[in-house]
Write an enzyme that holds these catalytic residues in place. Structure first.
Site, PDB file in Angstrom:
ATOM      1  N   ASN A  15       0.900  -1.142  -0.071  1.00  0.00           N
ATOM      2  CA  ASN A  15      -0.075   0.044   0.104  1.00  0.00           C
ATOM      3  C   ASN A  15       0.775   1.132   0.012  1.00  0.00           C
ATOM      4  O   ASN A  15       1.839   1.576   1.018  1.00  0.00           O
ATOM      5  CB  ASN A  15      -0.876  -0.002   1.164  1.00  0.00           C
ATOM      6  N   GLN A  16       0.942   1.966  -1.064  1.00  0.00           N
ATOM      7  CA  GLN A  16       1.868   3.287  -1.256  1.00  0.00           C
ATOM      8  C   GLN A  16       1.685   4.077  -0.120  1.00  0.00           C
ATOM      9  O   GLN A  16       2.550   4.913   0.311  1.00  0.00           O
ATOM     10  CB  GLN A  16       1.663   3.781  -2.640  1.00  0.00           C
ATOM     11  N   GLY A  17       0.354   4.434   0.176  1.00  0.00           N
ATOM     12  CA  GLY A  17       0.094   5.525   0.943  1.00  0.00           C
ATOM     13  C   GLY A  17       0.771   4.949   2.437  1.00  0.00           C
ATOM     14  O   GLY A  17       1.352   5.970   3.109  1.00  0.00           O
ATOM     15  N   ASP A  78      -2.044  -3.780   9.980  1.00  0.00           N
ATOM     16  CA  ASP A  78      -3.262  -3.681   9.693  1.00  0.00           C
ATOM     17  C   ASP A  78      -4.041  -2.457  10.295  1.00  0.00           C
ATOM     18  O   ASP A  78      -3.816  -2.381  11.576  1.00  0.00           O
ATOM     19  CB  ASP A  78      -3.810  -5.102  10.281  1.00  0.00           C
ATOM     20  N   SER A  79      -4.744  -2.174   9.596  1.00  0.00           N
ATOM     21  CA  SER A  79      -5.285  -0.590  10.077  1.00  0.00           C
ATOM     22  C   SER A  79      -6.777  -0.288   9.416  1.00  0.00           C
ATOM     23  O   SER A  79      -7.171  -1.195   8.269  1.00  0.00           O
ATOM     24  CB  SER A  79      -4.514   0.366   9.670  1.00  0.00           C
ATOM     25  N   GLY A 164      -6.359   6.800   1.168  1.00  0.00           N
ATOM     26  CA  GLY A 164      -7.586   5.940   1.805  1.00  0.00           C
ATOM     27  C   GLY A 164      -8.772   6.831   2.234  1.00  0.00           C
ATOM     28  O   GLY A 164      -9.386   7.961   1.509  1.00  0.00           O
ATOM     29  N   TYR A 165      -9.114   6.672   3.489  1.00  0.00           N
ATOM     30  CA  TYR A 165     -10.360   7.351   4.041  1.00  0.00           C
ATOM     31  C   TYR A 165      -9.994   8.885   4.663  1.00  0.00           C
ATOM     32  O   TYR A 165     -10.976   9.488   5.395  1.00  0.00           O
ATOM     33  CB  TYR A 165     -11.078   6.632   5.125  1.00  0.00           C
ATOM     34  N   ASP A 166      -8.657   9.268   4.498  1.00  0.00           N
ATOM     35  CA  ASP A 166      -8.473  10.397   5.062  1.00  0.00           C
ATOM     36  C   ASP A 166      -9.379  11.656   4.542  1.00  0.00           C
ATOM     37  O   ASP A 166      -9.614  12.665   5.431  1.00  0.00           O
ATOM     38  CB  ASP A 166      -7.186  10.999   4.461  1.00  0.00           C
ATOM     39  N   LYS A 186      -0.783  15.360  10.476  1.00  0.00           N
ATOM     40  CA  LYS A 186      -1.364  13.895  10.572  1.00  0.00           C
ATOM     41  C   LYS A 186      -0.092  12.920  11.157  1.00  0.00           C
ATOM     42  O   LYS A 186      -0.349  12.251  12.121  1.00  0.00           O
ATOM     43  CB  LYS A 186      -1.457  13.092   9.064  1.00  0.00           C
TER      44      LYS A 186
END
Ligand code: IMP
Length: 208
Positions: A15-17, A78-79, A164-166, A186
């Site tokens: 996951n690049q983020g 895992d998040s 993602g959901y940011d 952040k």
């Protein structure tokens, strides 16, 4: 472990983020990326902790036969986003929510549309990190650390930063979403920042 040199950690994620954040949050460690083309790691557990350990252990097994360099241990994350009005969902299923929608702005809109108008909008991002050392007399066993950040859901996705959901998450004490706030902000308060601080402390106790 790693006397006199930086601890070398394989990051078991594509996951690049997340990877961009780990590079900032784990500055000072010698980080090795999960190779392009390496298998994707199963995550079939019901809890963040199960999935983080499953990914880290799967990555260690693969690295032991295919790794191109020695590392001290493997780190997996895992998040996800846990929304109180959705009984903690999408939670561990965050990466698999609304698979028909490629953009996270659209996934965010769909998630927001699931909330009744008068719903409690409280939510939190949760991150569990699993560290699995490579076998060795000084390396100890696997462990997990975690971090969370409390907040509320915006009424519409806002901002282009982060991932993602940011765009739909407003951390407590702020008026802007994670995608609107500077990355540095952040990194001072996120779930991943808190988990990384706990990891740093835990790894430091094992250093001589
Ligand atoms: P997993 O840990 O690979 O199951 O993926 C977690 C998913 O949760 C990601 O794909 C994102 O959608 C979401 N997520 C985790 N951390 C963050 C974050 O810091 N910001 C926004 N979304 C996140």
């Amino acid at each position: 472990m790693a006397r006199g040199r930086a601890v070398k950690i394989l990051l078991a994620s594509s996951n690049q983020g997340k990877l961009a954040e780990f590079r900032q949050l784990l500055a000072g460690f010698d980080l090795v990326s999960w190779p392009t083309g390496a298998p994707s790691l199963p995550e079939t557990g019901a809890f963040f902790q199960d999935n983080a350990l499953q990914k880290a252990e799967g990555a260690r097994a693969w690295w032991q036969s295919h790794g191109r360099e020695a590392v001290d241990g493997v780190l997996a994350d895992d998040s996800g986003l846990c929304v109180d009005a959705l009984w903690g969902g999408p939670g561990v299923l965050s990466a698999r929510f609304a698979p028909d929608l490629p953009s996270y702005h659209d996934k965010g809109r769909r998630l927001l549309a699931m909330l009744p108008e008068d719903a409690d909008r409280t939510a939190r991002f949760v991150c569990v990190l699993a560290f699995v050392p490579m076998p060795g007399p000084m390396h100890g066993g696997p462990f997990t650390v975690s971090g969370a950040v409390e907040g509320t859901l915006a009424f519409d996705p806002r901002g282009d930063g982060g991932f993602g959901y940011d765009p739909i998450f407003i951390p407590d004490g702020h008026e802007h979403t994670f995608a609107e706030l500077p990355a540095g902000t952040k990194h001072t308060l996120s779930h991943r920042a808190r988990a990384c601080a706990a990891l740093r402390a835990r790894l430091a106790t094992g250093r001589r």
